[in-house]
Design a protein around this motif. Sequence first.
Motif, PDB file in Angstrom:
ATOM      1  N   THR A   1       0.846  -1.192   0.000  1.00 43.58           N
ATOM      2  CA  THR A   1       0.000   0.000   0.000  1.00 43.58           C
ATOM      3  C   THR A   1       0.880   1.241   0.000  1.00 43.58           C
ATOM      4  O   THR A   1       1.986   1.248   0.564  1.00 43.58           O
ATOM      5  CB  THR A   1      -0.929   0.053   1.227  1.00 43.58           C
ATOM      6  OG1 THR A   1      -0.142   0.095   2.431  1.00 43.58           O
ATOM      7  CG2 THR A   1      -1.858  -1.139   1.248  1.00 43.58           C
TER       8      THR A   1
ATOM      9  N   ASP B   1      -3.085   7.167  -1.213  1.00 44.09           N
ATOM     10  CA  ASP B   1      -4.393   6.515  -1.365  1.00 44.09           C
ATOM     11  C   ASP B   1      -4.372   5.444  -2.452  1.00 44.09           C
ATOM     12  O   ASP B   1      -5.288   5.334  -3.275  1.00 44.09           O
ATOM     13  CB  ASP B   1      -5.478   7.548  -1.702  1.00 44.09           C
ATOM     14  CG  ASP B   1      -5.693   8.541  -0.579  1.00 44.09           C
ATOM     15  OD1 ASP B   1      -5.522   8.142   0.593  1.00 44.09           O
ATOM     16  OD2 ASP B   1      -6.011   9.709  -0.857  1.00 44.09           O
ATOM     17  N   THR B   2      -3.331   4.653  -2.434  1.00 45.78           N
ATOM     18  CA  THR B   2      -3.115   3.664  -3.496  1.00 45.78           C
ATOM     19  C   THR B   2      -2.661   2.354  -2.895  1.00 45.78           C
ATOM     20  O   THR B   2      -1.953   2.331  -1.886  1.00 45.78           O
ATOM     21  CB  THR B   2      -2.045   4.178  -4.494  1.00 45.78           C
ATOM     22  OG1 THR B   2      -2.531   5.374  -5.118  1.00 45.78           O
ATOM     23  CG2 THR B   2      -1.714   3.152  -5.561  1.00 45.78           C
ATOM     24  N   ARG B   3      -3.078   1.255  -3.516  1.00 44.49           N
ATOM     25  CA  ARG B   3      -2.547  -0.046  -3.125  1.00 44.49           C
ATOM     26  C   ARG B   3      -2.234  -0.831  -4.382  1.00 44.49           C
ATOM     27  O   ARG B   3      -2.690  -0.488  -5.490  1.00 44.49           O
ATOM     28  CB  ARG B   3      -3.503  -0.815  -2.207  1.00 44.49           C
ATOM     29  CG  ARG B   3      -4.945  -0.830  -2.663  1.00 44.49           C
ATOM     30  CD  ARG B   3      -5.214  -1.816  -3.738  1.00 44.49           C
ATOM     31  NE  ARG B   3      -6.620  -1.892  -4.016  1.00 44.49           N
ATOM     32  CZ  ARG B   3      -7.170  -1.339  -5.091  1.00 44.49           C
ATOM     33  NH1 ARG B   3      -6.426  -0.641  -5.920  1.00 44.49           N
ATOM     34  NH2 ARG B   3      -8.448  -1.502  -5.330  1.00 44.49           N
ATOM     35  N   GLY B   4      -1.453  -1.897  -4.238  1.00 41.06           N
ATOM     36  CA  GLY B   4      -1.059  -2.620  -5.426  1.00 41.06           C
ATOM     37  C   GLY B   4      -0.394  -3.939  -5.111  1.00 41.06           C
ATOM     38  O   GLY B   4      -0.366  -4.405  -3.965  1.00 41.06           O
TER      39      GLY B   4
ATOM     40  N   THR C   1      -6.365   2.497 -12.630  1.00 42.90           N
ATOM     41  CA  THR C   1      -5.392   1.412 -12.525  1.00 42.90           C
ATOM     42  C   THR C   1      -4.214   1.703 -13.436  1.00 42.90           C
ATOM     43  O   THR C   1      -4.392   2.229 -14.544  1.00 42.90           O
ATOM     44  CB  THR C   1      -6.030   0.065 -12.926  1.00 42.90           C
ATOM     45  OG1 THR C   1      -7.148  -0.200 -12.086  1.00 42.90           O
ATOM     46  CG2 THR C   1      -5.028  -1.083 -12.814  1.00 42.90           C
TER      47      THR C   1
ATOM     48  N   ILE D   1      -0.987  -1.017  -9.715  1.00 41.30           N
ATOM     49  CA  ILE D   1      -1.469  -0.144  -8.651  1.00 41.30           C
ATOM     50  C   ILE D   1      -2.877   0.325  -8.989  1.00 41.30           C
ATOM     51  O   ILE D   1      -3.249   0.445 -10.149  1.00 41.30           O
ATOM     52  CB  ILE D   1      -0.554   1.082  -8.420  1.00 41.30           C
ATOM     53  CG1 ILE D   1      -0.406   1.905  -9.697  1.00 41.30           C
ATOM     54  CG2 ILE D   1       0.798   0.642  -7.885  1.00 41.30           C
ATOM     55  CD1 ILE D   1       0.355   3.215  -9.493  1.00 41.30           C
ATOM     56  N   GLN D   2      -3.669   0.580  -7.935  1.00 38.26           N
ATOM     57  CA  GLN D   2      -5.025   1.070  -8.089  1.00 38.26           C
ATOM     58  C   GLN D   2      -5.309   2.140  -7.050  1.00 38.26           C
ATOM     59  O   GLN D   2      -4.860   2.042  -5.906  1.00 38.26           O
ATOM     60  CB  GLN D   2      -6.041  -0.075  -7.955  1.00 38.26           C
ATOM     61  CG  GLN D   2      -5.941  -1.104  -9.087  1.00 38.26           C
ATOM     62  CD  GLN D   2      -6.989  -2.192  -8.971  1.00 38.26           C
ATOM     63  OE1 GLN D   2      -7.130  -2.796  -7.919  1.00 38.26           O
ATOM     64  NE2 GLN D   2      -7.707  -2.460 -10.041  1.00 38.26           N
ATOM     65  N   HIS D   3      -6.060   3.141  -7.474  1.00 34.14           N
ATOM     66  CA  HIS D   3      -6.418   4.231  -6.565  1.00 34.14           C
ATOM     67  C   HIS D   3      -7.541   3.787  -5.646  1.00 34.14           C
ATOM     68  O   HIS D   3      -8.562   3.257  -6.096  1.00 34.14           O
ATOM     69  CB  HIS D   3      -6.857   5.447  -7.375  1.00 34.14           C
ATOM     70  CG  HIS D   3      -7.272   6.615  -6.556  1.00 34.14           C
ATOM     71  ND1 HIS D   3      -6.401   7.269  -5.704  1.00 34.14           N
ATOM     72  CD2 HIS D   3      -8.466   7.251  -6.442  1.00 34.14           C
ATOM     73  CE1 HIS D   3      -7.038   8.253  -5.112  1.00 34.14           C
ATOM     74  NE2 HIS D   3      -8.289   8.258  -5.539  1.00 34.14           N
TER      75      HIS D   3
ATOM     76  N   TRP E   1      -3.023  10.203  -6.886  1.00 34.27           N
ATOM     77  CA  TRP E   1      -2.996   9.149  -7.892  1.00 34.27           C
ATOM     78  C   TRP E   1      -2.068   9.508  -9.044  1.00 34.27           C
ATOM     79  O   TRP E   1      -1.341   8.677  -9.572  1.00 34.27           O
ATOM     80  CB  TRP E   1      -4.400   8.863  -8.404  1.00 34.27           C
ATOM     81  CG  TRP E   1      -4.416   7.925  -9.573  1.00 34.27           C
ATOM     82  CD1 TRP E   1      -4.839   8.193 -10.838  1.00 34.27           C
ATOM     83  CD2 TRP E   1      -3.981   6.561  -9.590  1.00 34.27           C
ATOM     84  NE1 TRP E   1      -4.691   7.097 -11.637  1.00 34.27           N
ATOM     85  CE2 TRP E   1      -4.179   6.069 -10.896  1.00 34.27           C
ATOM     86  CE3 TRP E   1      -3.457   5.713  -8.618  1.00 34.27           C
ATOM     87  CZ2 TRP E   1      -3.857   4.768 -11.266  1.00 34.27           C
ATOM     88  CZ3 TRP E   1      -3.127   4.405  -8.981  1.00 34.27           C
ATOM     89  CH2 TRP E   1      -3.328   3.942 -10.281  1.00 34.27           C
TER      90      TRP E   1
ATOM     91  N   ALA F   1       1.412   8.665  -7.848  1.00 35.05           N
ATOM     92  CA  ALA F   1       1.648   7.224  -7.793  1.00 35.05           C
ATOM     93  C   ALA F   1       1.833   6.644  -9.184  1.00 35.05           C
ATOM     94  O   ALA F   1       2.744   5.839  -9.435  1.00 35.05           O
ATOM     95  CB  ALA F   1       0.485   6.540  -7.086  1.00 35.05           C
ATOM     96  N   ARG F   2       0.986   7.053 -10.111  1.00 37.05           N
ATOM     97  CA  ARG F   2       1.048   6.542 -11.479  1.00 37.05           C
ATOM     98  C   ARG F   2       2.299   7.030 -12.201  1.00 37.05           C
ATOM     99  O   ARG F   2       2.963   6.264 -12.915  1.00 37.05           O
ATOM    100  CB  ARG F   2      -0.211   6.988 -12.232  1.00 37.05           C
ATOM    101  CG  ARG F   2      -0.282   6.558 -13.666  1.00 37.05           C
ATOM    102  CD  ARG F   2      -1.598   7.014 -14.303  1.00 37.05           C
ATOM    103  NE  ARG F   2      -1.822   8.432 -14.158  1.00 37.05           N
ATOM    104  CZ  ARG F   2      -1.241   9.354 -14.914  1.00 37.05           C
ATOM    105  NH1 ARG F   2      -0.363   9.013 -15.842  1.00 37.05           N
ATOM    106  NH2 ARG F   2      -1.511  10.637 -14.725  1.00 37.05           N
TER     107      ARG F   2
END
Length: 333
Positions: free
Chosen positions: A25, A30-33, A173, A199-201, A235, A238-239
């Motif tokens: 995470t 606010d992201t996990r993967g 994603t 990864i996904q928001h 996000w 993260a991306r």
Amino acid sequence: MADTITSNLGLDRPETGDDAVVPFTLENLDTRGRSVRLGAALDAMLKRHDYPPPVARLLGEAVALAALIGSSLKFEGRFILQTQTDGPVNLLVVDFDAPDGVRAYARFDEAELDAAVASGRARPGELLGKGHLAMTIDQGEHMERYQGIVALEGDSLEEVAHTYFMQSEQIPTHVRLAVAELSQRGDPVSHWRAGGVLIQHLPDHGMAVMPDLPGDGDFDNPETADPDFVEPDSWTRARTLLSTVEDAELADPTVSPEQLLFRLYHETGVRVFEPTAIEERCTCSAERIEDMLRNSFSSEERAEMAVDGQIEVVCEFCSSAYHFNPHQFETSN
């Protein structure tokens, strides 16, 4: 158990090696993967069929993608990733048997493949051609199957996966996949490897479970996508950070998933969880094939299948051969 990676990778467990998925995470984003690293398991699948390198790379990406998604299932079941297209590689099938088994198969036209490679049209999108990608979750014979289908558009399976999650489930994603055939010092034989990160928001309410499971998204209604969705800054970061990872890093046997995640997200913070081992495992058996021959074919059809008095069935996934006497079914009918 979760570990927050520090600058010296202060884990209370060994770093993860090959053939495993590591959940993580990015709480501040606010992201996990999940991160996957495949070695011997993938090498065995690809070399068993002696796939040409372009086909092996494409199937390797599909296996890595299926492992990233299938390992999120919270129940015993199967996740099936399948492409059907009009290109030189007209079929890819990856069967993930939760929680840790995977098998895969590719079908291709050798003449079309050679022509594509000779003309420089060997990118994944060109090898696949036009068709669709289906992702199926099978919870068993007494439960409903869930399936999402998306057109194969784009130059890679990464792009297709992005389209699938946005259209079928409306989940921001981002996926990175890489496959390589590498030789290590002291070993004259090269081996296939793959790595990937998904990864996904997280939704605003901070739901901890993966929302790409059955019941959490609308698999078949892309019309419900929110046209007013504005990408959050967390996000975007993260991306963007994941986009910087090189293919060589994803497949490097000397870089553990924990090291890779620290390189990408040490400034924002990353928390990793216990890995799940992945193994190459076929689900075929003599009993299952015998039931199929008995229940799906007539005695006349079984007689036509026989060669020299034997019916031979070869598993497309693991190449195991099973032999049956066509007369052994007569007493059961």
